[in-house]
Scaffold this active site. Structure first.
Site: not given
Ligand SMILES: [Zn+2]
Length: 428
Positions: A284-285, A288, A366, A370
């Site tokens: 997930h990071e 980004h 976000e 995801d």
């Molecule tokens: Zn996040």
């Protein structure tokens, strides 16, 4: 001139009152909504979240929201005290009588900002103390002793002085000596400073407060390295941070640029999640980064601060900007520090009204992160990791939808999990 001054006073007061009313309305909605849903775990989570932890999350959310209202009233009173009621003006006059001007124009200006910072810090202390040692403590999150808290306070003040004073001095100097285009120079300096902090924070500043040890768990290391390679990232360093010494809240982050790039896992995270779940959180990071969210955030910060400096460049030359906010400008001596201070105090009063826009972008990011994580790892792992994190952080599963729109940088668990497909059952 007096017309403008009065207009600014009225605008500022109106925005302050309107902001307060909006925040009160939102908080009361949130409190009512969470309290109303306290009795039942939402159907989608019935199999995975116990009623006890659901109620703990509800109580934690409501307690924090109520305390937030108190902070809000206090913050508004302090702001009024500083501005329209003459606090900054009194401080400025008092300092003018101390003879600091003999040391040049920079020293009295820095003194004004330093004393202001000191007093505001002291006025905030009771709230930080109460929040850490009453609220966080009551819900079992606080792991700090008072001594440690005090040590942190001294350290962060020192870091603030060492890091903050030079940049503030530089900006004041640029304001005073580069003519009417000073704001462009100051903006450049501010941007360079921010980039420097991005590099220095993970390598120099954060280690003052926490220990960072290379990740030693070989299995996890292999897993994480494989994931990063698969996603096209060079792992410059995998670290574990002793977050547990302060708080039971868990987190993971990916920071830095180029050679200072590193992945940091809170020890609390590694304790709570299985290796495959840690993988999903890291994916997930990485999402980004893949979607360039970090760069976008930095670029928009650059653009907004350019607009801010340009606005300040104009406002600082207008007498009504000072008088309208309760301050008599200095007749001899520089007004740059006053302008800077008033600007920093007044802007949030107005910018609050556009904050839902930034929250919206953040929530969109976000979802994208995801989606990336699900494409790179097993979606079930992200689902169960999120559930554990929401549960361990006592985040409510039933926030008020309007409150979410204004404040939530992350979508509520229900929305995130709903986007991941029907299976919300944890696999571990
Ligand atoms: Zn996040």
């Amino acid at each position: 001139m007096t017309d403008h001054s009065l207009l600014l006073t009225l605008l500022f007061s109106a925005a302050l009152v309107l902001g307060l009313l909006t925040k009160f309305y939102l908080a009361s909605r949130q409190i009512r909504h969470v309290a109303r849903h306290r009795g039942d775990v939402p159907a989608a989570f019935a199999g995975t979240i116990s009623l006890t932890s659901h109620q703990k999350a509800a109580d934690y959310t409501v307690t924090k929201a109520r305390f937030g209202l108190l902070e809000l009233v206090w913050g508004a009173a302090v702001l009024l005290g500083w501005t329209l009621l003459g606090g900054i003006d009194a401080l400025n006059q008092a300092l003018a009588g101390t003879g600091l001007a003999a040391y040049g124009s920079l020293v009295p200006q820095l003194a004004l900002l330093a004393v202001f910072g000191l007093i505001s810090g002291l006025l905030d202390l009771p709230f930080t103390l109460y929040s850490t040692f009453r609220i966080e403590e009551r819900f079992g999150f606080n792991k700090m002793t008072f001594k440690m808290w005090l040590g942190d306070l001294l350290k962060s003040t020192l870091v603030g002085v060492v890091v903050g004073l030079p940049i503030v001095a530089l900006i004041l100097w640029l304001m005073g000596s580069t003519g009417s285009w000073w704001w462009l120079w100051a903006w450049g300096a501010w941007m360079a400073f921010n980039l420097l902090i991005l590099v220095l924070y993970p390598t120099v500043i954060a280690p003052l407060f926490n220990k960072f040890q290379p990740l030693e768990d070989e299995t996890l290391k292999t897993r994480v390295t494989a994931l990063m390679q698969r996603c096209g990232f060079a792992a410059k360093g995998l670290f574990v941070m002793d977050g547990s010494k302060r708080s039971a809240h868990a987190n993971a982050y990916f920071t830095g640029f180029g050679a200072s790039k590193r992945v940091v896992f809170y020890d609390t995270l590694l304790k709570q999640l299985s290796p495959s779940e840690v993988d999903a959180v890291l994916a997930h990071e990485l999402g980004h980064f893949k979607h360039k969210h970090i760069i976008k955030r930095i670029v928009s910060m650059f653009a907004m601060s350019l607009a801010g400096f340009a606005l300040l460049g104009w406002l600082s030359t207008q007498v009504w900007f000072y008088t309208g906010l309760g301050v008599r400008p200095n007749l001899n001596g520089s007004n740059d520090a006053l302008a800077l201070l008033l600007f920093l105090l007044a802007v949030p009063v107005f910018s609050f009204f556009v904050s839902p826009l930034f929250a919206l972008f953040s929530r969109k990011h976000e979802f994208e992160a995801d989606a990336y994580a699900i494409a790179q790892t097993d979606g079930k792992d992200l689902q169960s990791a999120l559930l554990k994190l929401y549960q361990d952080n006592a985040s409510t599963l039933t926030p008020d939808p309007v409150f979410v729109k204004f404040y939530y940088s992350h979508p509520p668990a229900s929305e995130r999990l709903a986007r991941m497909g029907p299976a919300t059952g944890a696999t571990t």
